[in-house]
Design an enzyme around this catalytic site. Sequence first.
Site, PDB file in Angstrom:
ATOM      1  N   HIS A 106       0.849  -0.995   0.062  1.00 29.21           N
ATOM      2  CA  HIS A 106       0.167   0.001   0.122  1.00 29.21           C
ATOM      3  C   HIS A 106       0.916   1.136   0.035  1.00 29.21           C
ATOM      4  O   HIS A 106       1.519   1.555   1.096  1.00 29.21           O
ATOM      5  CB  HIS A 106      -0.865  -0.044   1.105  1.00 29.21           C
ATOM      6  CG  HIS A 106      -1.888   1.140   1.277  1.00 29.21           C
ATOM      7  ND1 HIS A 106      -2.089   1.902   2.425  1.00 29.21           N
ATOM      8  CD2 HIS A 106      -2.877   1.763   0.459  1.00 29.21           C
ATOM      9  CE1 HIS A 106      -2.974   2.730   2.419  1.00 29.21           C
ATOM     10  NE2 HIS A 106      -3.311   2.591   1.235  1.00 29.21           N
TER      11      HIS A 106
ATOM     12  N   HIS B 112      -0.926  10.955  -2.584  1.00 29.45           N
ATOM     13  CA  HIS B 112      -2.434  10.295  -2.209  1.00 29.45           C
ATOM     14  C   HIS B 112      -3.262  11.493  -2.304  1.00 29.45           C
ATOM     15  O   HIS B 112      -4.504  11.477  -2.732  1.00 29.45           O
ATOM     16  CB  HIS B 112      -2.240   9.708  -0.979  1.00 29.45           C
ATOM     17  CG  HIS B 112      -3.447   9.283  -0.596  1.00 29.45           C
ATOM     18  ND1 HIS B 112      -4.351  10.028   0.187  1.00 29.45           N
ATOM     19  CD2 HIS B 112      -4.051   7.894  -0.292  1.00 29.45           C
ATOM     20  CE1 HIS B 112      -5.463   9.276   0.595  1.00 29.45           C
ATOM     21  NE2 HIS B 112      -5.441   8.038   0.183  1.00 29.45           N
TER      22      HIS B 112
HETATM   23  O1  G3P Z   1      -5.751   0.177  -2.283  1.00 30.57           O
HETATM   24  C1  G3P Z   1      -6.654   0.839  -2.017  1.00 30.57           C
HETATM   25  C2  G3P Z   1      -6.395   2.072  -0.875  1.00 30.57           C
HETATM   26  O2  G3P Z   1      -5.256   2.564  -1.256  1.00 30.57           O
HETATM   27  C3  G3P Z   1      -7.692   2.953  -1.204  1.00 30.57           C
HETATM   28  O3  G3P Z   1      -7.453   3.984   0.022  1.00 30.57           O
HETATM   29  O4  G3P Z   1      -6.997   6.181   0.796  1.00 30.57           O
HETATM   30  O5  G3P Z   1      -5.171   4.397   0.674  1.00 30.57           O
HETATM   31  O6  G3P Z   1      -5.985   5.414  -1.352  1.00 30.57           O
HETATM   32  P1  G3P Z   1      -6.532   5.069   0.237  1.00 30.57           P
HETATM   33 CA    CA Z   2      -4.583   4.195  -2.713  1.00 34.28          CA
END
Ligand code: G3P
Ligand code: CA
Length: 253
Positions: free
Chosen positions: A7, A49
């Site tokens: 992630h 992000h």
């Molecule tokens: O992989 C999905 C996840 O990354 C979605 O949430 O907020 O981490 O982008 P976020």
């Molecule tokens: Ca993400």
Amino acid sequence: MTLIVGHRGASAYRPENTLPSFELAVEQGADAVELDVHLTTDGQLAVIHDPTLERTTSATGSVAAITMREIKKADAGATFAAPDGSHPYRGKRLKVPTLPEVLAWLPAGIGLVVEIKAREAVDATVEALRDSAVRAADAVTVISFDEASLDRVRELDPELPTGYLLVPFDKVERGLTYATEHGHLGVYPWEGDLGLDPTPFAAQAQAYGRRLACYVVNDPDRMLQLAAGGLWGFVTDVPDVARAALGPRPQAT
Ligand code: G3P
Ligand code: CA
């Protein structure tokens, strides 16, 4: 086999969405890395992000309002805090990467999950992926919470696999129906702390011909439960924990 997706890289250990974070995810045994994209005012794909710079860099302001050249001046390691509260990556010349830079770096055999965070970034993302090695290897998925963004991806490139992000896990069947109707291969529910048995959801996904991958899973017992339940994959901040729980990656043949 259940895929381990890093992630924003290995974001528990290094500044999220930076090349060192992606490198560490691969070193720790991730099968794929996940990243987020926004479009800059000069049409570049910034891997970040938030729609603004302040949470993760030394700069402030909206990504959409400045050039990639300006964003490159920001310190992408400025705000990351270690467990002891120190900032070990501050001043270490970490930059916000572009999607083409990540594509140029991505090792063979490692998958990529690209999350579209701004609808304006769709066309450039599809174009950047069109001739990429990871696309040729059929190892890339474009995901989004935004249904219009996913529909636009499919309009531009119907062969590019897409994944529908939804919240929460217990709404998976609704997501599977939606994804099937719109041609999205993946369904990515928020795992939350519901602790639900994943087995029926994985079976439903298989029946719909979809891939089910939860985010964000950092607990090793839960990882094992998801893998035993037959999930296609999960997204984690701690690829090392996941790899230790699930065992070694199978060797490429
Ligand atoms: O992989 C999905 C996840 O990354 C979605 O949430 O907020 O981490 O982008 P976020
Ligand atoms: Ca993400």
